[in-house]
Motif scaffolding. Structure first.
Motif, PDB file in Angstrom:
ATOM      1  N   ILE A 178     -12.334  -0.451   3.297  1.00  0.00           N
ATOM      2  CA  ILE A 178     -10.850  -0.763   2.954  1.00  0.00           C
ATOM      3  C   ILE A 178     -10.209   0.425   3.308  1.00  0.00           C
ATOM      4  O   ILE A 178     -10.418   1.466   2.853  1.00  0.00           O
ATOM      5  CB  ILE A 178     -10.690  -1.207   1.250  1.00  0.00           C
ATOM      6  N   PHE A 179      -8.874   0.179   3.829  1.00  0.00           N
ATOM      7  CA  PHE A 179      -7.889   0.987   4.152  1.00  0.00           C
ATOM      8  C   PHE A 179      -6.686   0.666   3.391  1.00  0.00           C
ATOM      9  O   PHE A 179      -5.825  -0.141   3.750  1.00  0.00           O
ATOM     10  CB  PHE A 179      -7.644   0.930   5.619  1.00  0.00           C
ATOM     11  N   PRO A 180      -6.235   1.376   2.428  1.00  0.00           N
ATOM     12  CA  PRO A 180      -4.960   1.120   1.741  1.00  0.00           C
ATOM     13  C   PRO A 180      -3.612   1.531   2.613  1.00  0.00           C
ATOM     14  O   PRO A 180      -3.833   2.516   3.335  1.00  0.00           O
ATOM     15  CB  PRO A 180      -4.993   2.238   0.538  1.00  0.00           C
ATOM     16  N   ILE A 181      -2.781   0.742   2.517  1.00  0.00           N
ATOM     17  CA  ILE A 181      -1.403   0.897   3.436  1.00  0.00           C
ATOM     18  C   ILE A 181      -0.454   1.266   2.558  1.00  0.00           C
ATOM     19  O   ILE A 181      -0.325   0.529   1.504  1.00  0.00           O
ATOM     20  CB  ILE A 181      -1.399  -0.514   4.187  1.00  0.00           C
ATOM     21  N   THR A 182       0.103   2.505   2.827  1.00  0.00           N
ATOM     22  CA  THR A 182       1.022   3.008   1.912  1.00  0.00           C
ATOM     23  C   THR A 182       2.450   2.989   2.384  1.00  0.00           C
ATOM     24  O   THR A 182       2.380   3.305   3.669  1.00  0.00           O
ATOM     25  CB  THR A 182       0.615   4.475   1.353  1.00  0.00           C
ATOM     26  N   ASP A 183       3.585   2.751   1.894  1.00  0.00           N
ATOM     27  CA  ASP A 183       4.773   2.818   2.427  1.00  0.00           C
ATOM     28  C   ASP A 183       5.546   4.091   2.285  1.00  0.00           C
ATOM     29  O   ASP A 183       4.864   5.136   1.618  1.00  0.00           O
ATOM     30  CB  ASP A 183       5.650   1.691   1.861  1.00  0.00           C
ATOM     31  N   THR A 184       6.875   4.532   2.740  1.00  0.00           N
ATOM     32  CA  THR A 184       7.516   5.645   2.661  1.00  0.00           C
ATOM     33  C   THR A 184       7.884   5.976   1.207  1.00  0.00           C
ATOM     34  O   THR A 184       8.207   6.964   1.006  1.00  0.00           O
ATOM     35  CB  THR A 184       8.818   5.505   3.505  1.00  0.00           C
ATOM     36  N   MET A 185       7.676   4.937   0.274  1.00  0.00           N
ATOM     37  CA  MET A 185       7.670   5.507  -1.264  1.00  0.00           C
ATOM     38  C   MET A 185       6.447   5.881  -1.767  1.00  0.00           C
ATOM     39  O   MET A 185       6.560   5.931  -3.017  1.00  0.00           O
ATOM     40  CB  MET A 185       8.574   4.354  -1.949  1.00  0.00           C
ATOM     41  N   ASN A 186       5.513   6.015  -1.134  1.00  0.00           N
ATOM     42  CA  ASN A 186       3.978   6.240  -1.380  1.00  0.00           C
ATOM     43  C   ASN A 186       3.612   5.210  -2.536  1.00  0.00           C
ATOM     44  O   ASN A 186       2.705   5.506  -3.353  1.00  0.00           O
ATOM     45  CB  ASN A 186       4.134   7.582  -2.239  1.00  0.00           C
ATOM     46  N   ARG A 187       4.248   4.031  -2.284  1.00  0.00           N
ATOM     47  CA  ARG A 187       3.234   2.802  -2.769  1.00  0.00           C
ATOM     48  C   ARG A 187       2.274   2.244  -1.917  1.00  0.00           C
ATOM     49  O   ARG A 187       2.426   2.127  -0.730  1.00  0.00           O
ATOM     50  CB  ARG A 187       4.320   1.844  -3.282  1.00  0.00           C
ATOM     51  N   VAL A 188       1.087   1.902  -2.673  1.00  0.00           N
ATOM     52  CA  VAL A 188       0.188   1.048  -1.787  1.00  0.00           C
ATOM     53  C   VAL A 188       0.906  -0.360  -1.809  1.00  0.00           C
ATOM     54  O   VAL A 188       1.062  -1.160  -2.850  1.00  0.00           O
ATOM     55  CB  VAL A 188      -1.025   0.980  -2.576  1.00  0.00           C
ATOM     56  N   ILE A 189       0.960  -0.925  -0.596  1.00  0.00           N
ATOM     57  CA  ILE A 189       1.704  -2.047  -0.377  1.00  0.00           C
ATOM     58  C   ILE A 189       0.886  -3.169   0.058  1.00  0.00           C
ATOM     59  O   ILE A 189       0.978  -4.636   0.058  1.00  0.00           O
ATOM     60  CB  ILE A 189       3.013  -1.976   0.594  1.00  0.00           C
ATOM     61  N   GLY A 190      -0.336  -2.819   0.664  1.00  0.00           N
ATOM     62  CA  GLY A 190      -1.474  -3.740   1.188  1.00  0.00           C
ATOM     63  C   GLY A 190      -2.460  -2.955   1.387  1.00  0.00           C
ATOM     64  O   GLY A 190      -2.767  -1.785   1.431  1.00  0.00           O
ATOM     65  N   PHE A 191      -3.478  -3.875   2.154  1.00  0.00           N
ATOM     66  CA  PHE A 191      -4.769  -3.203   2.312  1.00  0.00           C
ATOM     67  C   PHE A 191      -5.197  -3.661   4.118  1.00  0.00           C
ATOM     68  O   PHE A 191      -5.096  -4.895   4.313  1.00  0.00           O
ATOM     69  CB  PHE A 191      -5.991  -3.680   1.626  1.00  0.00           C
ATOM     70  N   GLY A 192      -6.027  -3.024   4.697  1.00  0.00           N
ATOM     71  CA  GLY A 192      -6.840  -3.348   6.025  1.00  0.00           C
ATOM     72  C   GLY A 192      -8.459  -3.270   5.530  1.00  0.00           C
ATOM     73  O   GLY A 192      -8.637  -2.389   4.941  1.00  0.00           O
ATOM     74  N   GLY A 193      -8.865  -4.366   6.257  1.00  0.00           N
ATOM     75  CA  GLY A 193     -10.530  -4.146   5.529  1.00  0.00           C
ATOM     76  C   GLY A 193     -11.272  -4.402   7.157  1.00  0.00           C
ATOM     77  O   GLY A 193     -11.081  -5.310   7.764  1.00  0.00           O
ATOM     78  N   ARG A 194     -12.022  -3.377   7.267  1.00  0.00           N
ATOM     79  CA  ARG A 194     -13.063  -3.525   8.466  1.00  0.00           C
ATOM     80  C   ARG A 194     -14.416  -4.169   8.077  1.00  0.00           C
ATOM     81  O   ARG A 194     -15.079  -3.630   7.145  1.00  0.00           O
ATOM     82  CB  ARG A 194     -13.199  -2.264   9.037  1.00  0.00           C
ATOM     83  N   THR A 195     -14.741  -5.344   8.712  1.00  0.00           N
ATOM     84  CA  THR A 195     -16.141  -5.932   8.441  1.00  0.00           C
ATOM     85  C   THR A 195     -17.365  -4.944   8.625  1.00  0.00           C
ATOM     86  O   THR A 195     -17.291  -4.130   9.496  1.00  0.00           O
ATOM     87  CB  THR A 195     -16.331  -7.416   9.145  1.00  0.00           C
ATOM     88  N   LEU A 196     -18.116  -5.182   7.738  1.00  0.00           N
ATOM     89  CA  LEU A 196     -19.374  -4.297   7.825  1.00  0.00           C
ATOM     90  C   LEU A 196     -20.708  -5.203   8.049  1.00  0.00           C
ATOM     91  O   LEU A 196     -21.803  -5.032   8.181  1.00  0.00           O
ATOM     92  CB  LEU A 196     -19.416  -3.455   6.480  1.00  0.00           C
ATOM     93  N   LYS A 197     -20.359  -6.502   8.485  1.00  0.00           N
ATOM     94  CA  LYS A 197     -21.552  -7.511   8.550  1.00  0.00           C
ATOM     95  C   LYS A 197     -21.190  -8.250   9.616  1.00  0.00           C
ATOM     96  O   LYS A 197     -21.868  -9.396   9.822  1.00  0.00           O
ATOM     97  CB  LYS A 197     -21.781  -8.270   7.287  1.00  0.00           C
TER      98      LYS A 197
END
Length: 596
Positions: free
Chosen positions: A201-220
């Motif tokens: 999981i890669f948290p995506i943060t905006d310019t106000m330092n809020r976590v606004i969403g996520f990216g996920g890289r499959t492991l299987k």
């Protein structure tokens, strides 16, 4: 209950406006104030002024203006209540016992909170979950250091459809909130399940330092190698960039940004000293992303994979970036590697050499265009030139390309195509005319303008002049109180503003700009207030201005009232016989008006 106004003031005291704005715009000191490019329109020269002493901002181009609350409202596209909650979180002020009722349904602040909780939960799972070995092995294979993992807050989602649901239940978090945040979806049979399963999981943060969403890289080995949060009221992958929170300061200092495609590419580059690196979120570079970057940089360097997919992505990205008055270059990572792999095997010095060898955007674009035509023949070269010039004409037609930049492009094209500049200019003109039937693309951020136009009416202009004085020097209200009637303003917004000014003047001999702005939650009205403050301050000579305005009112108001009374009587007589009492009262009004 907590007093609403006192909480607002506490938030304002704790949030530094200059610091807040500088997270979105590069500011530099200009005397007692700070200036920078305005984030609410396609600013080409610094039009935004931030006043620390008054705690207000003002753009002299698009007329946006206000205080910390207005800035967040306009920047984030939220209501006043949501802006207050965002700033309260930033300031560490609790709003749980506010006297104002909370709006129904989750807002952006709610989603940011649940995303922040989810990011911490994913991070803990990466460290502690029994099934996280595959995620930790993936990280190790890409030589990502522990410091970079912590800085970018990497996490792990276990291979379980209800893992995130169970964690939320333990914390008392409503499943509906998880669904609104894009962390949970509902199956066809109505059962909720976690979106991210067995993924890094890669948290995506905006310019106000809020976590606004996520990216996920499959492991299987899932067919969807990368999965992003679906669009929510908080997250739009076309309007945000990965790593911006880490890169922003370095990017602002160097005025340069490196744009890569992947999450691990961004992390690896940052880890090796290229901190001014961001990544797109699974899309081609968009206009909104480039506008975002323009706040901090003047040069954009695209670094994409050396395969055909990478070249195509670079080609699309250049078409967007070129029309925003940025210096744009492109670098290809050699040997079929992505930036993360290249950095891992060759190191920072070799990657720096790749960046230094970057090709100019137009050179790259011409090469890509000419590859599709047989340019060794006269006809093929002519076709390539026509298409290439048509592409550039489309970019120039975009409103953000100014005349000076257009001239530079013409000269560069002439050199690149080995044809006279006059011919290039003619081809661009023809291509622009051909495309003129279509609508020009819209640019910039939505905002509410707040300009005070000088009214042509003498009485209205005098009232505005008085208002410009009082918002700066309320102690002078006593000198004009008998002549200043806020209900005489023809403009409804000015009437409301003047009414609040009068109320504040009667309550105290002095008030601040922010105390005045407290009465206005509409950004348009806040912009007008700041415009009045700035115009009045620039005019100066407050007492002389009041004296001149009083003189105009004393001359114009009786004449206006006389004309109005005479018109009332004329209309009444035209309708037939009038009641003697009505006629007497009309004559009295005319007599009073004419006697001054």
């Amino acid at each position: 209950m907590i007093n609403f106004e006192s909480v607002k003031e506490e938030i304002r005291q704790r949030v530094d406006l200059v610091e807040l704005v500088s997270e979105h715009v590069a500011l530099r000191r200009a005397g007692k104030d700070f200036i920078g490019l305005c984030p609410f329109h396609n600013d080409k020269s610094p039009s935004l002024t931030v006043s620390p002493s008054k705690s207000i901002f003002k753009c002299f181009a698009c007329q946006a203006g206000g205080d910390v609350f207005t800035f967040v409202q306009m920047r984030e596209g939220v209501s006043f209540g949501e802006a207050m909650r965002l700033l309260a979180d930033r300031a560490g002020v609790t709003l749980t016992r506010m006297t104002r009722a909370k709006s129904s349904g989750p807002d952006k602040a709610d989603l940011a909170k649940v995303n922040g909780w989810a990011a911490e939960t994913f991070c803990r799972a990466l460290r502690e979950a029994p099934g996280a070995e595959a995620a930790r092995r993936f990280i190790a294979e890409r030589d990502l250091a522990a410091e970079a993992i912590a800085r970018f807050r990497l996490g792990y989602a276990p291979d379980s459809s209800d893992w995130i649901l169970a964690a939320a239940r333990r914390r008392g978090i409503d499943i509906a909130l998880l669904r609104e945040a894009g962390l949970v979806q509902t199956s066809n049979d109505g059962r909720p399940y976690g979106v991210f399963r067995e993924r890094l999981i890669f948290p995506i943060t905006d310019t106000m330092n809020r976590v606004i969403g996520f990216g996920g890289r499959t492991l299987k080995g899932d067919r969807a190698k990368y999965l992003n949060t679906a669009q929510t009221t908080l997250f739009d992958k076309g309007r945000n960039l990965y790593g911006l929170d880490v890169a922003r300061q370095t990017m602002s200092e160097s005025r340069r940004v490196i744009v890569v495609e992947g999450y691990t590419d961004c992390i690896a580059a940052s880890q090796h000293g290229f901190v001014n690196t961001v990544a797109t979120l699974g899309t081609a570079l968009t206009d909104d992303q480039v506008r975002l970057l323009r706040r901090w940089c003047d040069e954009l360097l695209l670094v994409f994979d050396s395969d055909e997919a990478g070249a195509n992505a670079a080609d699309r990205g250049l078409s967007v970036a070129l029309r925003h008055n940025l210096s744009v270059k492109i670098a290809n990572v050699p040997a079929g590697k992505d930036p993360c792999e290249f950095l891992g095997s060759h190191g920072a010095e070799a990657f720096s050499a790749v960046l230094k060898s970057a090709a100019d955007a137009l050179v790259f674009k011409w090469r890509r265009t000419s590859e599709r035509f047989a340019t060794d023949s006269g006809q093929g070269r002519s076709e390539a030139i026509r298409e290439f010039v048509g592409l550039i004409a489309g970019m120039i037609r975009y409103r953000t390309v100014d005349p000076i930049h257009q001239g530079l492009i013409v000269n560069q094209l002439a050199s690149l195509l080995a044809i006279p500049a006059t011919d290039v200019h003619g081809l661009l003109l023809a291509a622009s005319r051909k495309a003129a039937g279509g609508p020009a693309p819209a640019g910039g951020f939505p905002h509410a303008a707040g300009r005070v136009e000088t009214p042509p009416d003498g009485e209205q202009s005098a009232l505005v002049a008085i208002l410009e004085v009082l918002v700066n020097e309320p102690a002078l209200y006593g000198q004009i109180a008998d002549a200043f009637r806020h209900e005489r303003f023809a403009d409804e917004r000015l009437r409301r503003i003047a009414g609040r000014v009068v109320d504040l003047c009667r309550e105290a001999t002095a008030f601040t700009a922010t105390e005045l702005l407290d009465g206005f939650e509409d950004p348009a009205e806040a912009g007008i207030v700041t415009d009045l403050i700035v115009r009045g301050e620039r005019q100066g000579e407050f007492e002389a201005t009041l004296a001149a305005a009083r003189q105009r009112l004393e001359m114009l108001v009786p004449l206006r009232d006389g004309r109005r009374a005479a018109e009332d009587l004329r209309r009444a007589m035209a309708q037939g016989p009038v009641d003697s009492n009505e006629e007497t009262e009309s004559l009295r009004r005319i007599s009073r008006a004419l006697s001054g």
